[in-house]
Structures are given as structure tokens and as C-alpha cells.
Design a protein around this motif. Sequence first.
Motif, PDB file in Angstrom:
ATOM      1  N   TRP A 162       0.833  -1.210   0.000  1.00  0.00           N
ATOM      2  CA  TRP A 162       0.000   0.000   0.000  1.00  0.00           C
ATOM      3  C   TRP A 162       0.861   1.251   0.000  1.00  0.00           C
ATOM      4  N   ASP A 163       1.922   1.269   0.796  1.00  0.00           N
ATOM      5  CA  ASP A 163       2.756   2.459   0.873  1.00  0.00           C
ATOM      6  C   ASP A 163       3.479   2.724  -0.447  1.00  0.00           C
ATOM      7  N   GLU A 164       3.791   1.670  -1.164  1.00  0.00           N
ATOM      8  CA  GLU A 164       4.379   1.846  -2.499  1.00  0.00           C
ATOM      9  C   GLU A 164       3.355   2.423  -3.466  1.00  0.00           C
ATOM     10  N   GLU A 165       2.145   1.867  -3.434  1.00  0.00           N
ATOM     11  CA  GLU A 165       1.134   2.257  -4.418  1.00  0.00           C
ATOM     12  C   GLU A 165       0.555   3.642  -4.150  1.00  0.00           C
ATOM     13  N   VAL A 166       0.360   3.996  -2.885  1.00  0.00           N
ATOM     14  CA  VAL A 166      -0.315   5.255  -2.550  1.00  0.00           C
ATOM     15  C   VAL A 166       0.674   6.412  -2.411  1.00  0.00           C
ATOM     16  N   PHE A 167       1.844   6.147  -1.839  1.00  0.00           N
ATOM     17  CA  PHE A 167       2.800   7.227  -1.591  1.00  0.00           C
ATOM     18  C   PHE A 167       4.147   7.030  -2.276  1.00  0.00           C
ATOM     19  N   GLY A 168       4.320   5.934  -3.008  1.00  0.00           N
ATOM     20  CA  GLY A 168       5.579   5.723  -3.707  1.00  0.00           C
ATOM     21  C   GLY A 168       6.751   5.475  -2.781  1.00  0.00           C
ATOM     22  N   LEU A 169       6.490   4.953  -1.581  1.00  0.00           N
ATOM     23  CA  LEU A 169       7.535   4.766  -0.582  1.00  0.00           C
ATOM     24  C   LEU A 169       7.897   3.290  -0.466  1.00  0.00           C
ATOM     25  N   GLU A 170       9.157   2.983  -0.731  1.00  0.00           N
ATOM     26  CA  GLU A 170       9.647   1.609  -0.743  1.00  0.00           C
ATOM     27  C   GLU A 170      10.531   1.368   0.474  1.00  0.00           C
ATOM     28  N   TYR A 171      10.473   0.165   1.005  1.00  0.00           N
ATOM     29  CA  TYR A 171      11.305  -0.182   2.156  1.00  0.00           C
ATOM     30  C   TYR A 171      12.776  -0.163   1.759  1.00  0.00           C
ATOM     31  N   ASP A 172      13.651   0.189   2.710  1.00  0.00           N
ATOM     32  CA  ASP A 172      15.027   0.533   2.363  1.00  0.00           C
ATOM     33  C   ASP A 172      16.112  -0.372   2.936  1.00  0.00           C
ATOM     34  N   LEU A 173      15.768  -1.355   3.774  1.00  0.00           N
ATOM     35  CA  LEU A 173      16.764  -2.282   4.313  1.00  0.00           C
ATOM     36  C   LEU A 173      16.561  -3.666   3.708  1.00  0.00           C
ATOM     37  N   ASP A 174      17.500  -4.574   4.022  1.00  0.00           N
ATOM     38  CA  ASP A 174      17.410  -5.942   3.504  1.00  0.00           C
ATOM     39  C   ASP A 174      16.494  -6.814   4.345  1.00  0.00           C
ATOM     40  N   ILE A 175      16.209  -6.369   5.580  1.00  0.00           N
ATOM     41  CA  ILE A 175      15.424  -7.186   6.497  1.00  0.00           C
ATOM     42  C   ILE A 175      14.499  -6.288   7.311  1.00  0.00           C
ATOM     43  N   PHE A 176      13.290  -6.789   7.571  1.00  0.00           N
ATOM     44  CA  PHE A 176      12.351  -6.093   8.453  1.00  0.00           C
ATOM     45  C   PHE A 176      11.886  -7.089   9.497  1.00  0.00           C
ATOM     46  N   MET A 177      12.024  -6.706  10.776  1.00  0.00           N
ATOM     47  CA  MET A 177      11.739  -7.629  11.874  1.00  0.00           C
ATOM     48  C   MET A 177      10.724  -7.029  12.844  1.00  0.00           C
TER      49      MET A 177
END
Length: 879
Positions: free
Chosen positions: A240-255
Motif C-alpha cells: 500500500w505504501d508503495e502504491e499510494v505514496f511511492g515509498l519503498e522499504y530501504d533495508l534488507d530485512i524487516f523484523m
Amino acid sequence: MPTEPTVIRRADYTPPDYRVDRIDLHVDIRDGETIVTATLAVVGNPDRAANAPLVLDGQDQTLIYLKMDGEDVPPCRYVVQPERMVVEEVPDRALLEIRTRIHPEKNTALEGLYKSGSMYCTQCEAEGFRRIAYFIDRPDNMALFTTTIEADKASCPVLLSNGNPVGEGDLPDGRHWAKWEDPFRKPAYLFALVAGQLAPVKDSFVTASGRTVDLRIYVEPGNEDKCGHAMESLKKSMRWDEEVFGLEYDLDIFMIVAVGDFNMGAMENKGLNVFNAKYVLAKPDTATDTDYQLIEGIIAHEYFHNWTGNRVTCRDWFQLSLKEGLTVFRDQEFSADMNARSVKRIQDVRGLRAAQFPEDAGPMAHPVRPDSYIEINNFYTATVYEKGAEVVRMYHTLLGAEGFRKGMDLYFQRHDGQAVTCEDFCVAMEDANGVDLTQFRRWYEQAGTPHVTARGHYDAAAKTYTLTIEQTVPPTPGQPEKQPALLPMAMGLVGSVSKADLPLQLDGENAAQGTDRVLRVTETRQSFTFVGVEEAPIPSLFRGFSAPVKLEAGYSADDLTFLMANDSDEFNRWEAGQALARRLMLDMVAARSAGREMAVADSFVDAFRRVLTDEGVDPAFRAQALALPSEGDLGESMATIDVDGIHAAREHLRRVLAERLKPEMTTIYHAMAVRGVQLDGPAIGKRALRNLLLGYLAGLDADGLALAEAQFQSAQVMTDSVAALVCLGDSTDAAGDRALAAFHERWRGNALVMDKWFSIQAMSKRPDTLSRVKALMGDPAFSLKNPNKVRSLLGAFAAGNPTGFHAADGAGYRFIADQVIALDSMNPQVASRLFSPFARWRRFDAARQALLKAEIERVLAAPGLSKDVYEIASKSLAG
């Protein structure tokens, strides 16, 4: 405890004399103590005063040694104080090595590094990192962190921190180490560390640019089967954050790590979110539909912070709503897209009115961006979060979705990697859209809820309709005079004959601008004239609750009934019904006070019946529309809250509705049954309506109570089990005690489910509830040291049981005040939140005022009182 703790003021902000450019942290965890070695690369501020010392925040730690550029610092050049270390003669650039000893096992405040069960974990927002290491612990000090953790491999096989893993290995004596590196600068409040016996649930996510991100949720072994919903919610949030605000996660891992002892709901630490376990773990037999929705929303909230809070953070804590209000708005929009939008909006506004409106009207009232505080933990408030989200929503309403997105894009372009202010956000919105929002900034500056009156006049001969709006903001502590705010008023005109939205053309416009538009209300008194209005209209104002105001529109009962049936805006359809019910119950309170009979108009019952039986309306919406305003909501409409009168009126109306509509309620109750375990939207809506009707019926007679007992015994999902248990728990019938005992027997080993059991009894309408709550404190499942237990039992009683807490003899007040005093020495943050209901003591009758004031004074006089509770108590008396 000083008599007058230091007041921190926004106007006094200055940049630090030094900053920490990077920190290499080594945390050596051992039984009974932890040794922390922090190596700080310190850089002086060129504008600092000559000979300015380096001031490092630090608390509850013992200094072992201090070195600068490899040499021991002589004792004459530094001093260790209870909350800081001051170092003299520090050059423009220096490398400090500071080794300290801390005791996580003794940390009951749950701030900094502490032990939850067998797990070590951290909570550093707002000022917890200073309990781990000496540091410049403020949001505008953004540093690069590298963290090495060392611990016993058998008891702590999992070692986690922020960023990406860069190394690990074994050590002698059965110990091991792991090293983490965060490539993004962050303030210390975003630091996280977890070590313990944890089981990972793994998945992955492919970003819009094609990168694969490793996703992991860590839980105590045995809880792996309760993580599926949280993981799916995380992946939905990322997409959703990619589609609505164009914001992509920036690390290799999310915990994500689920923790049993946690002061808050969750924490957005960069790449390593630490969560209260109640907002991660869910299965249909242990979690309700509400739990599922909260998990989805809170997972989203903390993930969205990766950009709105982490990549761009706050310059100082006065700007807290910059990240929290913005991120609450984002999680609300996400949940609205995932579920029923109008129902979500209604739920959010219910929450705002229940928590934030009273805050705005009490002694703790403060602007969305506060001007001062004594203890920052007290300003994680509904005003900062929920009203802050409404401020962001107003940007969205004023600028439109496209304009808002342009503003967000510019905000990130300008400020990525920076610690900024609310003004910076506003300026980005202005510059991206070419607008002037100077007046709008008053929302950040003024406390209080605007009161809006609206009156309309229809000229049939001229076919014009003139709408006149007046706004005032009541005085609040420290702000006796207010200026008019910019109010975006989404509105429509509903034809009284056609029952349809009419074209909206303001005088001076060439053509109608649709049937739904946003007017900008900017003056204390302002009129709008619409032309070409072919029939007398009923105005539908502040559609979707387009501004957080209290509206008095002069509607008659017939007008409200008309809007309930015909308004195209579902929020305002709900709002009309609530206004009608509120007006009726307040009339009943007045009648009872005057010794008259509490009468229920047939027209209200008929309107209620029409909504109840309208099969064309979604069950989820019907459930919201048929839920009466709460006792707290009614109290907000009274100058002096009549606790007993409100309760009597609301219970009487519930009984009358159940009596007159029992056949319809019973038929629809059975029709809404959901077979098996279904967790989709339609099933959730059916359960919501069915369980609402069960509440009406079970409070009426033995037939309804039998329905509740049968549902409790046959329930296949926790939603139905809890709804039935609430009904049975309110009853003095033996069936209630049987059900409570059976629930305890089945779930006594499940901490989160037992929290529900505590809350149901704490909020029970039974006359012996206080004595039962006191007894429940002795249950093996309860602990005063666990925030979830405190909230589920004591918090539920103080904030969720008006007649119990506000009992005329003051016993509820004395009991909760006793617990606040006991809690304060263990966990001041939780104690202050438990104490919050006392702040509004002036709203009640004289007898209750005296009782409440006496308890506030008793708490204020307690020896060793924390800043957290002192601030609430002192402001309550002063306000």
C-alpha cells in the motif's frame, strides 16, 4: 521529587553544543548485570559558546570508565549527575569511550533495556536510551549506529538490533555475539535491541523495484501459529505504501518482535519493531474481530513510520505530531482501504470524541504542537495522535489526494535524513501546491475544540439558500483568547422533496460545482449563498467529519430523522442518528432530575426500527448506527456531568428499544449467524450487528440471557465468546458466574485472553464490581508490574466503568488513587496514564468534586512522586 520540576519550553529550543556523528555500541549481557561500552564520535557545533562543556544524558547506570581519544579522562574534567554527565575541555572532534554497568532485571519502568520474562528488550522512545548508555539523547542528534551484542548462547540464542546483520560468531564459555549495522542515521529513541529464546516466523516481500526483503516475526516458542495475520498485514502495508505514496522499504530485512511487557502498543525502531504481544498474536479462537483490525492497523502504523518518523524525524519532542499525527492518518487511510471506509471513519471519530474532545476541554488541554511539558511521556496524547491525524486529514481535504501527494513528495525530497518541524511539513504542502496556509497553522498553535453553529435560510422565490457559519474556540489553560481557524467544511444540500443531493452553485459562480464540495470557513462569522436551489434543502455539513469540531446546526428531530434516511454521506447518516439519540437521552436525564418520567418518543423507536430492518444497508454500518452514544459522550454535552442520570437514561432507553423491538431484534440476531470460522468483511459485519443486538436482548429478560448463554457455549470464534460473556458478566444471574468461571478455566494459561476476562469484569454494570476488581488483583494471572494487566483491570475500571469509578461514596476514587501511588515507584508512565481520569474532576457535581480533589491532593503529597504523575496532579488542581 522536587516541589517544582523543570518545565521544558518549546521557545527555549537551541541546537546542542555537540553532536554524536556515530556510535559503536557493545552490549555484554550477563545474569544480574549488563556491561555497555559506547564509543562516540563527537563533533562540536561551530556556533557553540567558548569552553562549552559536552553534556551527555544518562540515568540509572554506573560509570566504569571514561576515555577520550584513547586516554583516561581525569576526574577533575567530568562530573556525573543523576541524569547527566558533564565533560569539560572537549575538542571540536573527539572519540569518547564510555563503559557503564546497568541492571535490566531490576528495570520495572520498562524504559531503556529491561527483561520481559526470559527476553531482554528495549524501549527508547522518548528518552529511554539514556538508561542504556551516556549519549546526546534528543531527536535532533541523528547518528550512525553499529551494535554488537554478546550473551549466553543457550539462554539468548537470538541477538537482534537495528539495520542489517553484518557478523556473528561463537565465544568461549558457551557465549556468542552478533553485529548489526544501520546504514541510516537515526536519533537514539529509534535504537532497539532484543536478546532471548525466540522463534522466527519467516516470509519475504518483493519491492516495486524488484528487491527481496526478508521478513521475520519473532515470538516466544509456541506462538508461531498466531502470526499469520500480522505477517499478511505487514505485506499489505508495504504494498500500500508503495502504491499510494511511492515509498519503498530501504533495508534488507524487516523484523517484528512480540513482547509481553510493554508500556505502549508498539515501537517503530528502524528495521526492528518491538510490539506489545497483543498487537501481533491472533487466532480466531483467541482474538476478536476488533483484535484483528487493531493488529492490521498497528502493524501498518509502525511500518509507515519507516518514512514518516524514521527517515524524516522530529527536531524536538514538541514536534511529536509531525510523525505521529501524520502516521495515524496514514494508518487510518490504509485500514479504510482494506475494510469499509465509512465504518472505519465512524470508529475513528468515536475514538476522537471519547478521548481527545474531553482532553481539549480539561486542564491537560494543549495544542497539537505543545508549548511546554514537564515529562514528555505525558504528551503521547490523543491530541498529538488523533487530533494530529485530523489536522493532516484537513490538508488532504483542502488540497485533494493529488495535491497532498505532491506535498508529501516534496517533503521527503527536502528533508530525507533530517530532523524537522511541523512548519517544514506545512511549507512543503504550500510550496508543492502554490497555496498560503498561514491561517491553517493555528491548528498547531491553539488548544481546544472549535464550536461551530450553522443556520440556513431558503428563499423559495429567489431559489437561494444562505448558510451562515459561526465558529468559536473556548478558552483553555494559558490560552484565554483564540483566533478563528481555517475549517474545511465538506457539505451538500439534500432536497426535502427529491431526497437527493442538489447541485451546488455559489453566488458569483457561472455554474454548479457538483453536489458535494469543500467550503473554506475562515472567519468568526461567514455566510455562503447558493443560487439555483430548486427546493427547500436540509444541509449536510462537515461530511466525513471534515474538521474536528463540535457542530450545532439547529436541526429539528424531523431533520435528523430525514438525514438518517436520505443523506448520501454515510458518516452524516450515522451522525444524525447519534444526534437524535443524544438529544433524547439528555431530555431523559433532565426529566429524571426534575422528578418526571423518562419518556421515549415513538418517532425515535420507529427511526431505530427502520435502520434495524433495512436489509439494503451493510450490517457493519447498521451495527454502528444502532449503537447508542456512550455515557462519556453524553457527559460531554452537559455542563455538569450527571453520572447517575446518564446511566439511568441510557439503560432505560436500551430496555425500551429491546422491549418494543424484541421480535425484530431476535429475528435479525438469528439471521446474522455466521457459520464456521470466517474472518472476511461480511462475516465481521454480521457478527458486529448480531452481538450488538445480543446486548440489547440479554439486558431485557431471561430469554435474552438464555441466548447469551447459548452463544457462549457454542461460540467458534473469540468475538462471539467475548460478546456473550460481556452480557453474562453484567448480569447478577448465576449464569454469569458460571460463564466467567468456565472462561477462566479454559484460558488461564493464555495471558492475552485473560486480559479480556479482567476487562469484562472491570467494566461490568454489577453493583459489586469494585469488590470483584479488588479480589481479581490477587488472581495469579494479574501483576501490577505488567502494563497490559494494569490496563485491562485497573484502567478498564477507571476509564470504562463510569458508575463504578464515580460511585457516590468515592470508593472508586480511593481505590484507583491507591494503585497509582503503588505503581508510581515501579512504572511512572503507566501510573500517570491510570491517573488521567482524575484530571477532569471539575466537570462533576460538588460532592464528587470534593472527593476527587481530595484524592488528587493525596497523590500529590505522596513521597518520591514521579514527574509523570506530578504533572498530571498539579495541572489538574491548577486548571
